[in-house]
Write a protein that holds these residues in place. Structure first.
Motif, PDB file in Angstrom:
ATOM      1  N   LEU A 193       2.505   0.702  -8.265  1.00 17.04           N
ATOM      2  CA  LEU A 193       3.905   0.867  -7.869  1.00 17.04           C
ATOM      3  C   LEU A 193       4.652   1.801  -8.817  1.00 17.04           C
ATOM      4  O   LEU A 193       5.464   2.631  -8.379  1.00 17.04           O
ATOM      5  CB  LEU A 193       4.581  -0.507  -7.821  1.00 17.04           C
ATOM      6  CG  LEU A 193       6.041  -0.553  -7.377  1.00 17.04           C
ATOM      7  CD1 LEU A 193       6.205   0.072  -6.002  1.00 17.04           C
ATOM      8  CD2 LEU A 193       6.550  -1.991  -7.373  1.00 17.04           C
ATOM      9  N   THR A 208       5.491   1.570   2.370  1.00 16.77           N
ATOM     10  CA  THR A 208       4.673   0.386   2.181  1.00 16.77           C
ATOM     11  C   THR A 208       4.146  -0.129   3.512  1.00 16.77           C
ATOM     12  O   THR A 208       4.896  -0.234   4.492  1.00 16.77           O
ATOM     13  CB  THR A 208       5.493  -0.734   1.504  1.00 16.77           C
ATOM     14  OG1 THR A 208       6.042  -0.237   0.282  1.00 16.77           O
ATOM     15  CG2 THR A 208       4.618  -1.939   1.200  1.00 16.77           C
ATOM     16  N   LYS A 230       0.878  -7.531  -2.143  1.00 12.87           N
ATOM     17  CA  LYS A 230       0.954  -6.980  -3.503  1.00 12.87           C
ATOM     18  C   LYS A 230      -0.210  -7.518  -4.316  1.00 12.87           C
ATOM     19  O   LYS A 230      -0.572  -8.691  -4.210  1.00 12.87           O
ATOM     20  CB  LYS A 230       2.280  -7.353  -4.168  1.00 12.87           C
ATOM     21  CG  LYS A 230       2.461  -6.777  -5.561  1.00 12.87           C
ATOM     22  CD  LYS A 230       3.765  -7.240  -6.198  1.00 12.87           C
ATOM     23  CE  LYS A 230       4.969  -6.602  -5.533  1.00 12.87           C
ATOM     24  NZ  LYS A 230       6.225  -6.940  -6.258  1.00 12.87           N
TER      25      LYS A 230
END
Length: 295
Positions: free
Chosen positions: A239, A253, A261
């Motif tokens: 990120l 995303t 994540k």
């Protein structure tokens, strides 16, 4: 008073390393008789049998195997002692070699390097960018002084430094974004994944989801980011490395149903803190400070 010298232990170890007295003679450029004498001195002084002959091979006895472990430790510590003495005698080191995994936030790294260079203007810094096991391997081979790596050392110093979050992304115009729903693993399998190759030579590993039927493997994180921005596939990317691309709308995303994540721990590693000079210690202090700011 020690009965056996370091040089005698070194000759004993060389017989094991090179596979015999004759081979050791050629390997360390000593006469075969001097190596025989050194080993004989150890055996007579300590009343222990180190080698025995099996056919044409010179092999360690059980006692010899135990003594080798101790001799290795002794010789390695002696070498470290010389390095420490050399460092103290030289004062500030003239160069610093650092291996850094490409997932580490570049902006933070640049601040660390700039701060250290301001303190030590004559310091020559060599930065080696690596992926996965590459940085740890460089430390183990003594090719660098300090490393930032996701692979911790089994020997030496390893400290948890920071955690890097990864997200799955693709170009906003990629087909995966047009499905209009949360994505499953099966959805991802049908599309090309871009993967960054492990830069290590001996303990190569894969990281991230690797279930895609089609995969492109590249050597650098920046290449992967450029490919994803160009719509050539999807990838799990750090990120901190793609904030600008996300803000500019070059990347988006992927809406995953599960595990949207992922995280990877980075470690600060080096072999022996006592052998590090003042510039290296300044680098460690500034690096820790910058990583605290990441939390």
């Amino acid at each position: 008073m020690l009965r056996v010298t370091l040089e005698q232990w070194r000759m004993f170890r060389s017989v094991v390393q090179f596979g015999g007295f004759n081979q050791a003679s050629q390997g360390i450029h000593k006469s075969q008789s001097s190596i025989h004498n050194a080993v004989g001195k150890i055996e007579s002084s300590l009343d222990v049998k180190l080698f025995e002959i099996e056919g044409r091979k010179t092999v360690l006895t059980q006692a010899g195997e135990l003594m080798l472990k101790r001799a290795n430790f002794l010789l390695d510590e002696a070498a470290k002692l010389e390095i420490v003495g050399h460092t103290l005698g030289q004062g500030t080191e003239g160069s610093l070699k650092i291996a850094v995994d490409e997932m580490f936030p570049q902006a933070r790294l640049y601040k660390v390097l700039d701060t250290v260079s301001a303190q030590y203007p004559m310091l020559q810094i060599e930065l080696v960018e690596s992926v996965l096991s590459g940085a740890s391997e460089l430390i183990e081979n003594a090719d660098v002084d300090i490393a930032i790596s996701p692979v911790a050392l089994t020997e030496g110093f390893s400290e948890q430094l920071c955690q890097i979050d990864f997200i799955a992304v693709a170009n906003p115009d990629h087909t995966l974004h047009s499905l209009g729903r949360d994505l499953t693993a099966e959805d991802l399998k049908s599309h090309r994944q871009i993967v960054v190759r492990d830069s290590g030579m001996h303990r190569k590993s894969d990281a991230g989801w690797l279930g895609a039927n089609q995969r492109w493997t590249v050597s650098h994180l920046r290449t992967s980011i450029d490919m994803i921005c160009s719509g050539l596939g999807f990838a799990w990317l750090p990120l901190t490395s793609i904030k600008n691309e996300l803000a500019q709308g070059k990347l988006k995303t992927l809406p995953l149903q599960h595990n949207s994540k992922r995280s990877m721990q980075l470690h600060l590693i080096f072999k022996d803190g006592d052998s590090l000079g003042p510039a290296a210690r300044a680098f460690l202090a500034e690096l820790r400070y910058q990583c605290e700011e990441l939390q």
